[in-house]
Design a protein around this motif. Structure first.
Motif, PDB file in Angstrom:
ATOM      1  N   ALA A   8       2.323  18.906  41.918  1.00  0.00           N
ATOM      2  CA  ALA A   8       1.992  19.194  43.307  1.00  0.00           C
ATOM      3  C   ALA A   8       3.240  19.538  44.108  1.00  0.00           C
ATOM      4  CB  ALA A   8       1.265  18.009  43.937  1.00  0.00           C
ATOM      5  N   ALA A   9       4.341  18.844  43.806  1.00  0.00           N
ATOM      6  CA  ALA A   9       5.604  19.092  44.503  1.00  0.00           C
ATOM      7  C   ALA A   9       6.388  20.242  43.890  1.00  0.00           C
ATOM      8  CB  ALA A   9       6.449  17.827  44.482  1.00  0.00           C
ATOM      9  N   GLN A  10       5.919  20.729  42.726  1.00  0.00           N
ATOM     10  CA  GLN A  10       6.652  21.746  41.971  1.00  0.00           C
ATOM     11  C   GLN A  10       8.079  21.292  41.681  1.00  0.00           C
ATOM     12  OE1 GLN A  10       5.651  25.336  40.876  1.00  0.00           O
ATOM     13  NE2 GLN A  10       3.991  23.837  40.689  1.00  0.00           N
ATOM     14  N   ASP A  11       8.202  20.004  41.393  1.00  0.00           N
ATOM     15  CA  ASP A  11       9.523  19.451  41.095  1.00  0.00           C
ATOM     16  C   ASP A  11       9.369  18.102  40.395  1.00  0.00           C
ATOM     17  OD1 ASP A  11      12.508  19.249  41.418  1.00  0.00           O
ATOM     18  OD2 ASP A  11      11.902  17.477  42.555  1.00  0.00           O
ATOM     19  N   GLY A  12      10.119  17.934  39.330  1.00  0.00           N
ATOM     20  CA  GLY A  12      10.100  16.655  38.626  1.00  0.00           C
ATOM     21  C   GLY A  12      10.909  16.752  37.348  1.00  0.00           C
ATOM     22  N   ALA A  13      11.122  15.611  36.708  1.00  0.00           N
ATOM     23  CA  ALA A  13      11.884  15.579  35.464  1.00  0.00           C
ATOM     24  C   ALA A  13      11.369  14.450  34.579  1.00  0.00           C
ATOM     25  CB  ALA A  13      13.375  15.390  35.740  1.00  0.00           C
ATOM     26  N   LEU A  14      11.150  14.780  33.321  1.00  0.00           N
ATOM     27  CA  LEU A  14      10.781  13.803  32.304  1.00  0.00           C
ATOM     28  C   LEU A  14      11.957  13.692  31.339  1.00  0.00           C
ATOM     29  CD1 LEU A  14       7.156  15.022  31.400  1.00  0.00           C
ATOM     30  CD2 LEU A  14       7.828  13.365  33.157  1.00  0.00           C
ATOM     31  N   LEU A  15      12.555  12.512  31.271  1.00  0.00           N
ATOM     32  CA  LEU A  15      13.746  12.292  30.455  1.00  0.00           C
ATOM     33  C   LEU A  15      13.407  11.331  29.328  1.00  0.00           C
ATOM     34  CD1 LEU A  15      16.267  11.660  33.394  1.00  0.00           C
ATOM     35  CD2 LEU A  15      15.358  13.862  32.566  1.00  0.00           C
ATOM     36  N   PHE A  16      13.496  11.820  28.094  1.00  0.00           N
ATOM     37  CA  PHE A  16      13.156  11.003  26.934  1.00  0.00           C
ATOM     38  C   PHE A  16      14.414  10.713  26.119  1.00  0.00           C
ATOM     39  CE2 PHE A  16       9.285  13.574  27.758  1.00  0.00           C
ATOM     40  CZ  PHE A  16       8.442  12.529  28.114  1.00  0.00           C
ATOM     41  N   THR A  17      14.701   9.425  25.945  1.00  0.00           N
ATOM     42  CA  THR A  17      15.856   9.007  25.152  1.00  0.00           C
ATOM     43  C   THR A  17      15.372   8.410  23.842  1.00  0.00           C
ATOM     44  OG1 THR A  17      17.028   8.444  27.206  1.00  0.00           O
ATOM     45  CG2 THR A  17      17.982   7.654  25.135  1.00  0.00           C
ATOM     46  N   THR A  18      15.911   8.909  22.738  1.00  0.00           N
ATOM     47  CA  THR A  18      15.541   8.407  21.420  1.00  0.00           C
ATOM     48  C   THR A  18      16.795   8.097  20.607  1.00  0.00           C
ATOM     49  OG1 THR A  18      15.521  10.553  20.287  1.00  0.00           O
ATOM     50  CG2 THR A  18      13.506   9.911  21.450  1.00  0.00           C
ATOM     51  N   GLY A  19      16.565   7.658  19.371  1.00  0.00           N
ATOM     52  CA  GLY A  19      17.658   7.434  18.447  1.00  0.00           C
ATOM     53  C   GLY A  19      17.796   8.599  17.483  1.00  0.00           C
ATOM     54  N   MET A  20      18.782   8.501  16.645  1.00  0.00           N
ATOM     55  CA  MET A  20      19.113   9.564  15.712  1.00  0.00           C
ATOM     56  C   MET A  20      17.956   9.926  14.784  1.00  0.00           C
ATOM     57  SD  MET A  20      22.354   9.408  13.110  1.00  0.00           S
ATOM     58  CE  MET A  20      22.731  10.702  11.929  1.00  0.00           C
ATOM     59  N   SER A  21      17.096   8.941  14.483  1.00  0.00           N
ATOM     60  CA  SER A  21      16.014   9.195  13.538  1.00  0.00           C
ATOM     61  C   SER A  21      14.948  10.133  14.082  1.00  0.00           C
ATOM     62  CB  SER A  21      15.366   7.881  13.090  1.00  0.00           C
ATOM     63  OG  SER A  21      14.839   7.171  14.195  1.00  0.00           O
ATOM     64  N   ALA A  22      15.029  10.484  15.363  1.00  0.00           N
ATOM     65  CA  ALA A  22      14.129  11.496  15.907  1.00  0.00           C
ATOM     66  C   ALA A  22      14.423  12.865  15.309  1.00  0.00           C
ATOM     67  CB  ALA A  22      14.269  11.560  17.426  1.00  0.00           C
ATOM     68  N   ILE A  23      15.653  13.058  14.877  1.00  0.00           N
ATOM     69  CA  ILE A  23      16.090  14.354  14.353  1.00  0.00           C
ATOM     70  C   ILE A  23      16.462  14.278  12.877  1.00  0.00           C
ATOM     71  CG2 ILE A  23      17.830  16.172  14.585  1.00  0.00           C
ATOM     72  CD1 ILE A  23      18.046  15.430  17.555  1.00  0.00           C
ATOM     73  N   VAL A  24      17.160  13.212  12.503  1.00  0.00           N
ATOM     74  CA  VAL A  24      17.649  13.044  11.133  1.00  0.00           C
ATOM     75  C   VAL A  24      16.866  11.925  10.450  1.00  0.00           C
ATOM     76  CG1 VAL A  24      19.644  12.553   9.688  1.00  0.00           C
ATOM     77  CG2 VAL A  24      19.950  13.778  11.857  1.00  0.00           C
ATOM     78  N   PRO A  25      16.074  12.223   9.416  1.00  0.00           N
ATOM     79  CA  PRO A  25      15.329  11.163   8.730  1.00  0.00           C
ATOM     80  C   PRO A  25      16.265  10.082   8.203  1.00  0.00           C
ATOM     81  CG  PRO A  25      14.517  13.317   8.067  1.00  0.00           C
ATOM     82  CD  PRO A  25      15.781  13.554   8.851  1.00  0.00           C
ATOM     83  N   MET A  26      15.916   8.824   8.467  1.00  0.00           N
ATOM     84  CA  MET A  26      16.714   7.692   8.032  1.00  0.00           C
ATOM     85  C   MET A  26      15.795   6.723   7.307  1.00  0.00           C
ATOM     86  SD  MET A  26      18.936   7.186  11.542  1.00  0.00           S
ATOM     87  CE  MET A  26      20.017   5.939  10.840  1.00  0.00           C
ATOM     88  N   ALA A  27      16.091   6.460   6.028  1.00  0.00           N
ATOM     89  CA  ALA A  27      15.204   5.639   5.211  1.00  0.00           C
ATOM     90  C   ALA A  27      14.996   4.255   5.788  1.00  0.00           C
ATOM     91  CB  ALA A  27      15.754   5.537   3.783  1.00  0.00           C
ATOM     92  N   MET A  28      16.017   3.688   6.437  1.00  0.00           N
ATOM     93  CA  MET A  28      15.887   2.316   6.926  1.00  0.00           C
ATOM     94  C   MET A  28      15.046   2.220   8.193  1.00  0.00           C
ATOM     95  SD  MET A  28      19.663   1.529   8.509  1.00  0.00           S
ATOM     96  CE  MET A  28      20.334   2.442   9.899  1.00  0.00           C
ATOM     97  N   LEU A  29      14.747   3.360   8.806  1.00  0.00           N
ATOM     98  CA  LEU A  29      13.950   3.383  10.035  1.00  0.00           C
ATOM     99  C   LEU A  29      12.723   4.267   9.840  1.00  0.00           C
ATOM    100  CD1 LEU A  29      16.870   3.741  12.618  1.00  0.00           C
ATOM    101  CD2 LEU A  29      15.544   1.680  12.137  1.00  0.00           C
ATOM    102  N   GLY A  30      11.998   4.002   8.773  1.00  0.00           N
ATOM    103  CA  GLY A  30      10.882   4.863   8.414  1.00  0.00           C
ATOM    104  C   GLY A  30       9.812   4.980   9.479  1.00  0.00           C
ATOM    105  N   ASN A  31       9.331   3.849   9.978  1.00  0.00           N
ATOM    106  CA  ASN A  31       8.250   3.920  10.971  1.00  0.00           C
ATOM    107  C   ASN A  31       8.751   4.396  12.328  1.00  0.00           C
ATOM    108  OD1 ASN A  31       9.629   1.484  11.447  1.00  0.00           O
ATOM    109  ND2 ASN A  31       7.787   0.364  12.049  1.00  0.00           N
ATOM    110  N   ALA A  32       9.965   4.019  12.700  1.00  0.00           N
ATOM    111  CA  ALA A  32      10.515   4.469  13.979  1.00  0.00           C
ATOM    112  C   ALA A  32      10.740   5.972  13.973  1.00  0.00           C
ATOM    113  CB  ALA A  32      11.826   3.748  14.273  1.00  0.00           C
ATOM    114  N   GLY A  33      11.215   6.492  12.844  1.00  0.00           N
ATOM    115  CA  GLY A  33      11.466   7.921  12.748  1.00  0.00           C
ATOM    116  C   GLY A  33      10.208   8.746  12.937  1.00  0.00           C
ATOM    117  N   ILE A  34       9.096   8.267  12.387  1.00  0.00           N
ATOM    118  CA  ILE A  34       7.829   8.974  12.561  1.00  0.00           C
ATOM    119  C   ILE A  34       7.494   9.097  14.045  1.00  0.00           C
ATOM    120  CG2 ILE A  34       5.339   8.813  12.190  1.00  0.00           C
ATOM    121  CD1 ILE A  34       5.972   7.428   9.516  1.00  0.00           C
TER     122      ILE A  34
END
Length: 234
Positions: free
Chosen positions: A144-170
């Motif tokens: 409605a305001a034609q203005d806003g920001a959605l900021l999402f912070t994640t860990g490395m497993s969002a981009i690089v698969p990491m075996a120890m963080l299997g469920n988090a990475g998904i």
């Protein structure tokens, strides 16, 4: 400080990065809505912000409870002003100062080979479903305001698969996928979508992992809106 007309909602706020993001935007004139499950954790953060002249209030809610999270965000907007920025990062945190790897199982993480539908679902509820619920709550006013920001912070497993963080990475990869896919359409409505993926321990004074430095990077990205994704430490 004059009470701001725009608000940043920090969902998953804690004493590290969440507090730093709240502080950075608060000093720039935003009111701050702090959201996480525990008011006991949020109250000291809010008090510290107020000592700096920042308008800050606490709105306890569990990100896995759609009704409670939506109600918290609606209450924040009513009491503090339109939510112009949503910062979403309710990932489990731990004390990095010892230099020891945390007990990942105690934090709800499972390795790739031990990931089950149930363990993946638990991380999905935190990392993806909560983000979608929060976005749905704040987007109508942003559009409605034609203005806003959605900021999402994640860990490395969002981009690089990491075996120890299997469920988090998904979950984190799923959130990144949605943010990537939706950003162009939301951009037409004046809403910026950004993603920062952190691959280093978040420790005060620890170079790229310093929470104040990360928070400042987020603030600059939200102002310039010229970059969708930034990685830190990898």
């Amino acid at each position: 400080m004059t009470v701001a007309t725009s608000t940043i909602a920090v969902v998953g706020a804690g004493p590290g990065l969440g507090a730093a993001i709240a502080r950075r935007f608060g000093t720039a004139g935003y009111s701050v809505a702090l959201i996480s499950r525990s008011s006991a954790k949020l109250d000291p953060i809010a008090a510290a912000l107020r000592e700096k002249g920042i308008t800050a209030e606490v709105f306890p809610a569990d990100v896995t409870d759609d009704v409670a999270l939506t109600s918290a965000l609606m209450a924040a907007a009513e009491r503090l002003g339109r939510i112009a920025v949503l910062s979403y990062s309710p990932n489990a945190t731990w004390d990095h100062t010892s230099g020891q790897l945390p007990d990942l199982a105690a934090l709800g993480y499972t390795s790739a080979q031990d990931t089950t539908a149930q363990s993946a679902r638990s991380q999905f509820e935190i990392g993806v479903a909560g983000a979608l619920t929060a976005a749905q709550a704040v987007l109508p006013a942003m559009r409605a305001a034609q203005d806003g920001a959605l900021l999402f912070t994640t860990g490395m497993s969002a981009i690089v698969p990491m075996a120890m963080l299997g469920n988090a990475g998904i979950a984190l990869a799923g959130l990144r996928n949605w943010a990537t896919a939706v950003r162009a359409d939301l951009g037409k409505d004046g809403v910026y979508v950004g993603h920062v993926s952190i691959g280093v321990p978040i420790v005060p004074g620890a170079g790229d992992g310093d929470p104040d430095l990360i928070a400042d990077r987020w603030y600059r990205l939200a102002q310039s809106r010229d970059t969708f994704e930034t990685t830190i430490g990898f």
